[in-house]
Design a protein around this motif. Structure first.
Motif, PDB file in Angstrom:
ATOM      1  N   SER A  17       0.828  -1.204   0.000  1.00 54.42           N
ATOM      2  CA  SER A  17       0.000   0.000   0.000  1.00 54.42           C
ATOM      3  C   SER A  17       0.864   1.257   0.000  1.00 54.42           C
ATOM      4  CB  SER A  17      -0.926   0.013   1.222  1.00 54.42           C
ATOM      5  OG  SER A  17      -1.809  -1.081   1.203  1.00 54.42           O
ATOM      6  N   ILE A  65      -6.502   1.300  -2.940  1.00 52.96           N
ATOM      7  CA  ILE A  65      -5.797   0.100  -2.486  1.00 52.96           C
ATOM      8  C   ILE A  65      -6.455  -0.481  -1.236  1.00 52.96           C
ATOM      9  CG2 ILE A  65      -4.101   1.217  -0.961  1.00 52.96           C
ATOM     10  CD1 ILE A  65      -3.369  -1.591  -3.504  1.00 52.96           C
ATOM     11  N   ILE A  68      -9.117  -2.750  -2.586  1.00 51.17           N
ATOM     12  CA  ILE A  68      -8.486  -3.935  -3.178  1.00 51.17           C
ATOM     13  C   ILE A  68      -8.041  -4.900  -2.091  1.00 51.17           C
ATOM     14  CG2 ILE A  68      -6.516  -4.765  -4.521  1.00 51.17           C
ATOM     15  CD1 ILE A  68      -8.674  -3.390  -6.184  1.00 51.17           C
ATOM     16  N   GLN A  69      -7.408  -4.374  -1.059  1.00 51.62           N
ATOM     17  CA  GLN A  69      -6.974  -5.219   0.052  1.00 51.62           C
ATOM     18  C   GLN A  69      -8.163  -5.886   0.741  1.00 51.62           C
ATOM     19  OE1 GLN A  69      -4.629  -3.197   3.007  1.00 51.62           O
ATOM     20  NE2 GLN A  69      -4.422  -4.999   4.302  1.00 51.62           N
TER      21      GLN A  69
END
Length: 203
Positions: A17, A65, A68-69
């Motif tokens: 990240s 992000i 996404i994580q």
């Protein structure tokens, strides 16, 4: 409870990240100019040299992000109870540190009769990103979590998204949103700022 394997995976995600935010955020700086000042892209790309617009360079890549994580964690059916809290802290802490360190730096430099420069401000921004990510990492692997505060977490995300989606187009006329020319506020705000002129004047 989080096992050691999950903790290591979460730490790896924080490193990923950080790298993503630094490189994508940096690349966003000239996107508005390169698209011919296309107003819709101003939603995520900085449109001037104000402190607020530079905060967008970390907020939107970080928010991307984060989701996404979360999808990876959800897909693997991993339980990270304080995921959204730790990420909210990241999104709030980073701009606060950027603003604070920049103001302190410029005040010190100006008191010594000097001028702010790109190099030191870039280093400060990098340090702010590192500190914010470390705090987030510490929180996300922690097993201490206050469920009583969970009801307020979505409100925090909503307020941040609304702010970063609207203040470029409707900026308050205060220092945080004021365009800087050679690190000096020049009375321009939001989309009205003349970045071309600033580029010619910058030393």
């Amino acid at each position: 409870m989080q096992n050691e394997i999950l903790k290591k995976e979460l730490i790896r995600w924080e490193v990923i990240s950080f790298i993503w935010i630094v490189f994508v955020g940096g690349a966003m700086h000239e996107v508005y100019r390169q698209t011919g000042y296309w107003k819709p892209i101003a939603l995520i790309a900085p449109v001037n040299e104000s402190l607020w617009e530079h905060m967008k360079m970390t907020f939107w890549p970080a928010l991307f992000i984060i989701f996404i994580q979360y999808l990876f964690i959800h897909f693997k059916r991993q339980n990270v109870s304080n995921f959204w809290l730790s990420k909210l802290v990241l999104l709030i802490l980073s701009p606060i540190l950027v603003f604070t360190t920049y103001v302190i730096y410029t005040l010190i430099v100006e008191s010594m009769g000097g001028l702010a420069a790109v190099g030191p401000t870039a280093v400060l921004a990098l340090l702010c990103a590192i500190i914010s990510q470390l705090v987030c990492c510490r929180l996300i692997i922690s097993e201490n979590y206050s469920y009583s505060a969970s009801r307020y977490i979505p409100i925090g995300y909503v307020l941040l998204i609304i702010s970063f989606s609207s203040f470029t187009y409707f900026p308050p006329k205060i220092y945080l949103f004021e365009h800087h020319d050679n690190y000096k506020p020049n009375g321009q705000f939001g989309l009205e700022a003349d970045r071309e002129q600033s580029g010619r004047n910058r030393k």
